[in-house]
Design a protein around this motif. Structure first.
Motif, PDB file in Angstrom:
ATOM      1  N   UNK A  94       0.850  -1.190   0.000  1.00  0.00           N
ATOM      2  CA  UNK A  94       0.000   0.000   0.000  1.00  0.00           C
ATOM      3  C   UNK A  94       0.886   1.242   0.000  1.00  0.00           C
ATOM      4  N   UNK A  95       0.284   2.386  -0.337  1.00  0.00           N
ATOM      5  CA  UNK A  95       1.060   3.625  -0.349  1.00  0.00           C
ATOM      6  C   UNK A  95       1.282   4.172   1.056  1.00  0.00           C
ATOM      7  N   UNK A  96       0.396   3.818   1.980  1.00  0.00           N
ATOM      8  CA  UNK A  96       0.526   4.304   3.358  1.00  0.00           C
ATOM      9  C   UNK A  96      -0.140   3.303   4.291  1.00  0.00           C
ATOM     10  N   UNK A  97       0.204   3.404   5.589  1.00  0.00           N
ATOM     11  CA  UNK A  97      -0.448   2.551   6.577  1.00  0.00           C
ATOM     12  C   UNK A  97      -1.948   2.783   6.576  1.00  0.00           C
ATOM     13  N   UNK A  98      -2.337   4.046   6.470  1.00  0.00           N
ATOM     14  CA  UNK A  98      -3.755   4.387   6.508  1.00  0.00           C
ATOM     15  C   UNK A  98      -4.502   3.706   5.361  1.00  0.00           C
ATOM     16  N   UNK A  99      -3.887   3.725   4.188  1.00  0.00           N
ATOM     17  CA  UNK A  99      -4.495   3.091   3.021  1.00  0.00           C
ATOM     18  C   UNK A  99      -4.628   1.576   3.233  1.00  0.00           C
ATOM     19  N   UNK A 100      -3.581   0.987   3.805  1.00  0.00           N
ATOM     20  CA  UNK A 100      -3.610  -0.457   4.049  1.00  0.00           C
ATOM     21  C   UNK A 100      -4.718  -0.820   5.036  1.00  0.00           C
ATOM     22  N   UNK A 101      -4.858  -0.015   6.097  1.00  0.00           N
ATOM     23  CA  UNK A 101      -5.891  -0.284   7.096  1.00  0.00           C
ATOM     24  C   UNK A 101      -7.274  -0.102   6.480  1.00  0.00           C
ATOM     25  N   UNK A 102      -7.413   0.903   5.651  1.00  0.00           N
ATOM     26  CA  UNK A 102      -8.707   1.177   5.030  1.00  0.00           C
ATOM     27  C   UNK A 102      -9.154  -0.010   4.159  1.00  0.00           C
ATOM     28  N   UNK A 103      -8.231  -0.526   3.376  1.00  0.00           N
ATOM     29  CA  UNK A 103      -8.558  -1.682   2.534  1.00  0.00           C
ATOM     30  C   UNK A 103      -8.855  -2.902   3.410  1.00  0.00           C
ATOM     31  N   UNK A 104      -8.017  -3.100   4.421  1.00  0.00           N
ATOM     32  CA  UNK A 104      -8.210  -4.251   5.304  1.00  0.00           C
ATOM     33  C   UNK A 104      -9.551  -4.209   6.012  1.00  0.00           C
ATOM     34  N   UNK A 105      -9.918  -3.044   6.515  1.00  0.00           N
ATOM     35  CA  UNK A 105     -11.188  -2.936   7.249  1.00  0.00           C
ATOM     36  C   UNK A 105     -12.394  -3.048   6.311  1.00  0.00           C
TER      37      UNK A 105
END
Lengths: 404, 404
Positions: free
Chosen positions: A288-299
């Motif tokens: 992912x481009x950022x942790x926030x993006x990764x969490x958003x996709x994961x959630x």
């Protein structure tokens, strides 16, 4: 109806942290439903609370009292004291005064916590009457009893312990937690209490806990609902022989890693006991481009009822996972860069089913009780995990039939 | 398993809009599964598409072709042509070429739409072979057949018609839709096709449709999942005797209101046919600071599995509704300003259960098949509605057992 074997560990005492439980009659069962925790005089205490705008009365009081060097925690199960207005606030304060009277201390050094039914007045007289009994039981060896006293619809008590060596001296971190839905069927809440004998100043302890919670309890979801009563507390008695832990030291990093590890394990136990859960799903988002993006996709994946029902059915349904990734709100995502794995089986490559994928291989993974779903976004280096469980008939049953 | 009686209306012809259906054998049933719509030469056409980043191949092609004054729509059910990569894109283009060849027109004036199973290649030869048959059936009276041809797991065909008088001349708007989950259990999609005999330029038609969709289809949710194939099209043949509809005229307002009304009714029919739905829930958020805030609160409630299972159980569980409001991410919300109503029964006031609320009154409303939940935030003047349905055992059953 929990995922895996979840035996309660043997938890060593934490010097300077005493726990006492009693049956105050709040829950109308024979189980203890009131827990008192007393900290040594020089202990420091950090806490993080629910982000729900409508936090419960005890959360309001605990937030106020946190700044006064708390000495006591009073936790009741069976009643959440949530949605109870000003009366609830006064009730929570009254229980603090009872603890203070018994301890000859100050009420504003008591942090109250409640978990249980929402919208009913706290049986404040019962709580107050239970306080002396809890005091009389205070003991450093009561972690097991404490973990049981805070349970509501949990099917097993949840505890984790880890010991590390700092400068040649042992430092232990114990933790207990409860919660079987982000919000229980009206059983407001996830609660977790950690204690250590490390010596560490409050501001550093607070930032250590906040970071750990962000990476652990804030990375799990059963149904996407955030309770009105969520709280996580970390107490540090300072009675270990190890020197004080200071910022930017290697000791701090080792301590913080261990706090995170304990929080992650406690969080995982909550998901394993998720309402109606038959499967534990570890959603790993890579590239992912950022942790926030990764969490958003994961959630987004973890909250999708379609994905969760497919896992309940052991159905390797990559279309639902891919659709969830696509609607996660990430700008300029390129479908053909996305890969999806079930454990080590690649199921999606270049936006469609992988050439070498076979239903048999996918089915073999889906038949397991614990499954890692890895999404590679092909956009960057960031990496995050989200833990969740499946969505079963029993989830509907538990939540539809709770009040009847 | 749908909410309410949902009879298909008698739909009048729209001059200049012909529809033809055939059984192309895509679905392996005896039902027609291919729909061709032909527009009069001077018709204008507007369309809005899914916001899912991974939109299906036909959506990509339809977006491209929309700018070329489309003359034909080709819709197949049974296969979504989603998650099919470059091959899917070429397949969608090939079906457009087949229509163009049959009509002696241009392929880039054909909009393709697909709904059905995700991740399997479109049976492009079957679709192409079906095109001549669909052409041979083109007729202005085929709205009923068209509504049936686009169904997948829908339990009833969905149609709405409204006629208004503009400057003394009748203008009719017909619409059909399909979809029984935001994403079907792999049946990618919500599709809706509207047609009118009004005369209106394409840019104005496009903005009229975009606004109407925002207030209708984008205000419904079954499970929070956004399909890869969602699309809504509005065709205007211009053959009514009413004068051209121009911007900022009272005629435009009347027309736009009617388009919105038709879209709202079509959207409601989709929710009524929601997977496993036993109840229709109208979430009305009042006294918000902005429309966006109202929608955010409404959708948080509508997506909450805890709220949805409580409604399935006919349980007036205000604690879950209040907790959902609290976690909607609205800053500075004041609990004591919030009121919640079930139809006209006030259940929450000042952050707790209303003094005059009785379980009997709440239960009476909850036993209904259609319920309006009104949230008054006490923050401003904005007002928005979100429509959803409950979460039942059958939702899990439908989505867990679909592939088995």
């Amino acid at each position: 109806m929990a995922v895996g074997q979840n035996e309660f560990p043997t938890m060593p005492p934490i010097p300077g942290i005493k726990l006492g439980t009693t049956n105050a009659g709040i829950k109308q069962t024979v189980r203890d439903d009131l827990l008192l925790i007393a900290m040594a005089e020089k202990a420091t205490c950090a806490a993080v609370f629910t982000k729900n705008a409508f936090c419960a009365a005890p959360v309001l009081v605990a937030k106020e009292h946190l700044k006064n060097k708390p000495r006591w925690l009073l936790i009741n199960s069976g009643n959440a004291n949530a949605g109870t207005g000003l009366q609830g606030y006064e009730d929570a304060k009254a229980t603090c005064h009872q603890v203070a009277a018994e301890a000859d201390g100050k009420a504003n050094q008591v942090l109250p916590f409640s978990t249980g039914v929402i919208g009913q007045r706290l049986p404040v007289d019962k709580v107050k009457a239970g306080v002396p009994g809890a005091f009389s039981k205070l003991n450093e060896d009561n972690w097991d009893k404490a973990a049981r006293a805070i349970m509501t619809t949990d099917t097993f008590p949840k505890g984790v312990t880890q010991t590390i060596m700092l400068d040649g001296h042992a430092v232990t971190i114990n933790g207990i937690s409860k919660g079987a839905g982000m919000i229980q069927p009206d059983m407001a809440t996830m609660l977790a209490f950690l204690a250590t004998d490390a010596k560490i100043a409050q501001p550093l302890l607070q930032s250590c806990l906040a970071k750990a919670v962000e990476q652990s309890f804030n990375r799990i979801t059963v149904d996407g609902d955030t309770s009105t009563n969520d709280a996580c507390v970390l107490m540090a008695s300072g009675l270990s022989l190890a020197p004080e832990i200071t910022e930017n030291s290697s000791q701090y990093q080792q301590f913080a890693d261990t706090v995170l590890s304990v929080c992650k394990q406690l969080a995982e136990l909550i998901v394993r006991d998720g309402e109606g859960a038959t499967k534990l799903m570890r959603i790993v988002v890579e590239q992912a481009q950022s942790d926030e993006e990764a969490v958003r996709v994961g959630k987004t994946i973890a909250h999708s009822p379609l994905v969760k029902t497919a896992f309940f059915a052991s159905d390797p349904n990559w279309g639902r996972i891919l659709a969830a990734v696509g609607r996660a709100g990430v700008a300029y995502m390129v479908l053909t860069d996305v890969q999806i794995y079930l454990d080590d089986v690649c199921i999606v490559r270049s936006g469609g089913v992988a050439n070498d994928y076979t239903e048999a291989a996918g089915q073999r993974v889906m038949d397991q009780e614990e499954i890692t779903v890895t999404i590679k976004l092909g956009r960057g280096q960031a990496y995050q995990e989200v833990l969740t469980c499946d969505f079963s008939y029993d989830y509907v049953k538990i939540n539809a039939e709770y009040r009847t």
